[in-house]
Design an enzyme around this catalytic site. Structure first.
Site, short mmCIF file in Angstrom:
data_model
loop_
_atom_site.label_atom_id
_atom_site.label_comp_id
_atom_site.label_asym_id
_atom_site.label_seq_id
_atom_site.Cartn_x
_atom_site.Cartn_y
_atom_site.Cartn_z
N GLY A 1 -43.44 -3.69 -52.69
CA GLY A 1 -44.50 -2.69 -52.63
C GLY A 1 -45.01 -2.48 -51.21
N ASN B 1 -55.73 -3.39 -57.98
CA ASN B 1 -55.22 -4.73 -58.27
C ASN B 1 -56.32 -5.75 -58.52
OD1 ASN B 1 -55.29 -3.83 -55.42
ND2 ASN B 1 -55.08 -6.00 -54.96
N ALA C 1 -41.06 -4.92 -58.23
CA ALA C 1 -40.49 -5.54 -59.45
C ALA C 1 -41.25 -6.77 -59.93
CB ALA C 1 -39.03 -5.92 -59.17
N THR D 1 -28.23 -4.54 -45.91
CA THR D 1 -27.39 -4.84 -47.07
C THR D 1 -28.24 -4.90 -48.33
OG1 THR D 1 -25.88 -6.02 -45.65
CG2 THR D 1 -25.77 -6.54 -48.01
N CYS E 1 -53.33 -11.79 -51.37
CA CYS E 1 -53.01 -11.99 -49.96
C CYS E 1 -54.23 -12.21 -49.10
CB CYS E 1 -52.20 -10.82 -49.43
SG CYS E 1 -52.38 -9.36 -50.38
N1 PLP Z 1 -50.04 -2.65 -53.68
C1 PLP Z 1 -50.74 -3.24 -54.68
C2 PLP Z 1 -51.75 -2.45 -55.44
C3 PLP Z 1 -50.52 -4.59 -54.98
O1 PLP Z 1 -51.21 -5.17 -55.96
C4 PLP Z 1 -49.55 -5.30 -54.24
C5 PLP Z 1 -49.32 -6.74 -54.48
O2 PLP Z 1 -50.21 -7.48 -54.86
C6 PLP Z 1 -48.83 -4.63 -53.23
C7 PLP Z 1 -49.11 -3.31 -52.98
C8 PLP Z 1 -47.77 -5.32 -52.42
O3 PLP Z 1 -46.59 -5.45 -53.19
P1 PLP Z 1 -45.48 -6.52 -52.78
O4 PLP Z 1 -46.04 -7.86 -53.15
O5 PLP Z 1 -44.29 -6.16 -53.63
O6 PLP Z 1 -45.21 -6.37 -51.35
#
Ligand code: PLP
Length: 379
Positions: A69, A147, A196, A233, A321
């Site tokens: 993402g 989120n 995913a 790749t 994060c």
């Molecule tokens: N966007 C949202 C709303 C998310 O909740 C997250 C992951 O927590 C991301 C982006 C980032 O995705 P990824 O962990 O696949 O980099």
């Protein structure tokens, strides 16, 4: 262990793993090689693209696989900015850092960005968006569902406004994809990010949907993979696992949502009934089926997480994060919460395997932990 952090990541499903295994073992060829051994890997990538495209009702050529993402969000924003050469972006104050920090980066490069405020329940108001549009606005990026607090945005209305003004519309659908219906055409989406590992697929793979009529430059430069748009790749096993996980998530989406939202509401009701001085964040109706987020006054989110962990319960506080940082969640602050309240937040995110018994055990533990922490503070 009781796993209540499915918004951070989910367990890889057995079916997705089965789909991946051949490409991690005997069928390890490079998808770009000319010989048949490599072409089997190529076929897996292209079949996966077709399968996911059909779930989304788009053309396979409109999907580009990424490392997740974060990469898809970065690509959408940076490429749209590069294409525009300058100008104005509109996003919301409650986006994931993958979007917010891309915007901050672009501000340092001379672009201007408006961070739309949200209301008390986390909604971006369409009229607020409309007011912020300028002559030079070239991109609007609003997440499909948040989120942290689970608020589901009125994406169709926001997308309609974007297109009425001829502005590109991106949505970060990382939390929404496979959880709630997404209608690319009806919602006027030009670019969409998905990942995913939020839907029982592997970590490290995601996608960017890019509407065919929109031409954007590459983010990664190198080989000709992904039609020259995303060099590197291919993660064949990851892509195959993503396709299988997405099929499963879409096939039981409504039953899963119905089941999880009953458990979610049960957990919300128990917390509200049994824990004094707490309140629910987000909206009660337009909410992801698996999201519970509370502020519990007089306790720190981190202490709650540690105590829950000691009882075998995995939970979240703020974004995955950003936990570990001392700043309270930017999402909760944007709802208008005080620093003190934002520090006392707890996110419980249910999953496919969550049982009623687990929600009850979580509510029991939480009630006792909050009681103890508050007593300790008083003494
Ligand atoms: N966007 C949202 C709303 C998310 O909740 C997250 C992951 O927590 C991301 C982006 C980032 O995705 P990824 O962990 O696949 O980099």
């Amino acid at each position: 262990m009781i796993y209540m952090d499915n918004a951070a990541t989910t367990a890889l499903s057995r079916e997705a793993l089965q789909e991946m295994l051949p490409y991690l073992t005997e069928c390890y060829g490079n998808a770009s090689s000319i010989y048949r051994f490599g072409q089997r890997a190529r076929k897996a990538v292209e079949d996966s693209r077709r399968r996911i495209a059909s779930l989304l009702g788009v053309r396979p050529m409109e999907l580009y696989f990424t490392s997740g993402g974060t990469e898809a969000d970065n690509w959408a924003l940076l490429a749209a900015a590069e294409n525009a050469g300058g100008g104005h972006i509109i996003t919301s104050a409650i986006e994931h850092h993958a979007v917010l920090n891309s915007c901050k980066y672009l501000e340092r490069r001379g672009f201007s960005v408006s961070y739309l405020p949200v209301d008390k329940r986390g909604f971006v108001r369409p009229e607020t968006l409309e007011r912020e549009i300028r002559e030079d606005t070239f991109l609007i990026s609003i997440m499909a569902a948040n989120n942290e607090i689970g608020t589901v945005q009125p994406i169709a209305e926001l997308g309609t406004i974007a297109h009425r003004h001829g502005i590109l519309f991106h949505t970060d659908a990382v939390q929404a994809f496979g959880q709630i219906p997404i209608d690319i055409e009806g919602m006027h989406i030009d670019l969409l990010s998905a990942s995913a590992h939020k839907l029982y697929g592997p970590k490290g793979v995601g996608l960017l949907y890019l509407r065919r009529s929109v031409r954007l430059p590459a983010l990664l430069h190198g080989g000709a993979q992904e039609r020259g748009k995303r060099a590197g790749t291919e993660n064949v096993a990851g892509i195959a696992g993503f396709a299988r996980a997405a099929e499963l998530a879409f096939s039981d989406m409504s039953e899963r949502a119905a089941r999880e939202s009953v458990l979610r509401d049960h957990l919300i009701a128990r917390i509200e009934r049994e824990i004094p001085d707490c309140f629910l964040n987000g909206d009660r109706r337009e909410r992801l089926p698996n999201n519970v987020n509370f502020c519990i006054r007089g306790v720190e989110g981190e202490s709650l997480l540690i105590r829950l962990d000691q009882q075998g319960i995995c939970a979240g506080s703020g974004a995955a994060c950003s936990s570990g940082s001392l700043e309270p969640s930017h999402v909760l602050r944007a709802l208008g919460l005080s620093h003190a309240d934002a520090y006392g937040s707890l996110r419980l995110s249910l999953g496919r395997e969550t049982t009623r018994e687990e929600t009850d055990l979580t509510a029991d533990s939480l009630r006792e932990i909050v009681r103890e922490l508050r007593t300790q503070q008083e003494s």
